[in-house]
Write an enzyme that holds these catalytic residues in place. Structure first.
Site, PDB file in Angstrom:
ATOM      1  N   LYS A 130       0.847  -1.199   0.000  1.00  0.00           N
ATOM      2  CA  LYS A 130       0.000   0.000   0.000  1.00  0.00           C
ATOM      3  C   LYS A 130       0.879   1.244   0.000  1.00  0.00           C
ATOM      4  O   LYS A 130       1.790   1.369   0.825  1.00  0.00           O
ATOM      5  CB  LYS A 130      -0.846   0.020   1.264  1.00  0.00           C
TER       6      LYS A 130
HETATM    7  C1  E4P Z   1      -8.395   0.380   4.057  1.00  0.00           C
HETATM    8  O1  E4P Z   1      -7.650   0.050   3.191  1.00  0.00           O
HETATM    9  C2  E4P Z   1      -8.446   1.725   4.642  1.00  0.00           C
HETATM   10  O2  E4P Z   1      -7.225   2.048   5.237  1.00  0.00           O
HETATM   11  C3  E4P Z   1      -9.579   1.774   5.621  1.00  0.00           C
HETATM   12  O3  E4P Z   1     -10.731   1.261   4.999  1.00  0.00           O
HETATM   13  C4  E4P Z   1      -9.821   3.158   6.195  1.00  0.00           C
HETATM   14  O4  E4P Z   1     -10.986   3.111   6.974  1.00  0.00           O
HETATM   15  P1  E4P Z   1     -11.364   4.247   8.055  1.00  0.00           P
HETATM   16  O5  E4P Z   1     -11.691   5.498   7.310  1.00  0.00           O
HETATM   17  O6  E4P Z   1     -12.529   3.680   8.780  1.00  0.00           O
HETATM   18  O7  E4P Z   1     -10.151   4.418   8.930  1.00  0.00           O
END
Ligand code: E4P
Length: 217
Positions: free
Chosen positions: A83
């Site tokens: 990522k």
């Molecule tokens: C996933 O890849 C993201 O980091 C995650 O869905 C972020 O979610 P949040 O906005 O609830 O922290």
């Protein structure tokens, strides 16, 4: 639509993988912190539970260090998706890693133009954060519609991974629009199975069945 679970809690991952309906896992630095475990240890364990893509996030902000981090994370297992954030350095890193055959998930996407750039950089996944847009009174699912349209216009293979999901309705809308993946918190994934009429109907059937005195086995 593929279902990823958005957690670094291996207990939750094992429970959901057991349903046979789990296609992958996403994590981020906040989820690693929440797990209370070391990143390499927990990501390696997750890769042993799930065959599909497991996202592990870089934390450097400059291209050179991010690339080193990405390559190190990718060595954990061949189902790692590295990522990277949607920044200039993140997209440079995306291009370099995908060029080496490593899956890349470009995260923190909040606009359709950003998603277009990520696709041009060869991203395997783009992660638009619908919940965080809704939180500031912007249209999270509208962004997913725009990205779907743009990617289809040009035949981009980058998969739209709907992130920051807050409710079962987000999942439904993602499927209606034709998103490729939804990454879902475990609590919301469990809600998807439930309907009060299912519980009520099952109880009535089982009560009647008991009265027949019969047995199938
Ligand atoms: C996933 O890849 C993201 O980091 C995650 O869905 C972020 O979610 P949040 O906005 O609830 O922290």
């Amino acid at each position: 639509m593929k279902f990823f679970v958005d957690t670094a809690d291996t207990k939750e991952i094992i429970e959901l993988a057991d349903t046979g309906l789990l296609d992958g896992v996403t994590t981020n630095p906040s989820l690693i912190k929440k797990s209370g475990r070391k990143i390499f240890e927990v990501i390696e364990e997750i890769c042993g539970i799930v065959d599909g893509p497991v996202s592990a996030e870089t934390v450097a902000t400059d291209h050179a260090t991010m690339l080193k981090e990405g390559k190190k994370l990718a060595k954990i297992s061949n189902n790692i998706a590295v990522k990277v954030p949607l920044t200039v350095d993140g997209l440079k890193t995306c291009k370099a890693l995908t060029g080496d055959g490593i899956m890349v998930n470009v995260t923190l996407c909040f606009s359709a133009n950003q998603a277009l750039l990520a696709a041009k950089a060869g991203a395997t996944f783009i992660s638009p954060f619908v919940g965080r847009l809704d939180d500031i009174s912007e249209d999270g699912m509208g962004l997913i519609e725009d990205i779907r349209l743009i990617y289809d216009n040009y035949g981009f293979k980058t998969e739209i991974l709907v992130a920051s999901i807050r409710t079962p309705l987000h999942v439904l809308e993602a499927a209606r629009i034709g998103a490729d993946v939804a990454t879902i918190p475990a609590s919301i994934m469990r809600q998807l199975f439930k309907h009060p009429l299912t519980d009520k109907g099952l109880k009535a059937f089982l009560d009647d069945w008991e009265k027949t005195g019969e047995s199938i086995l």
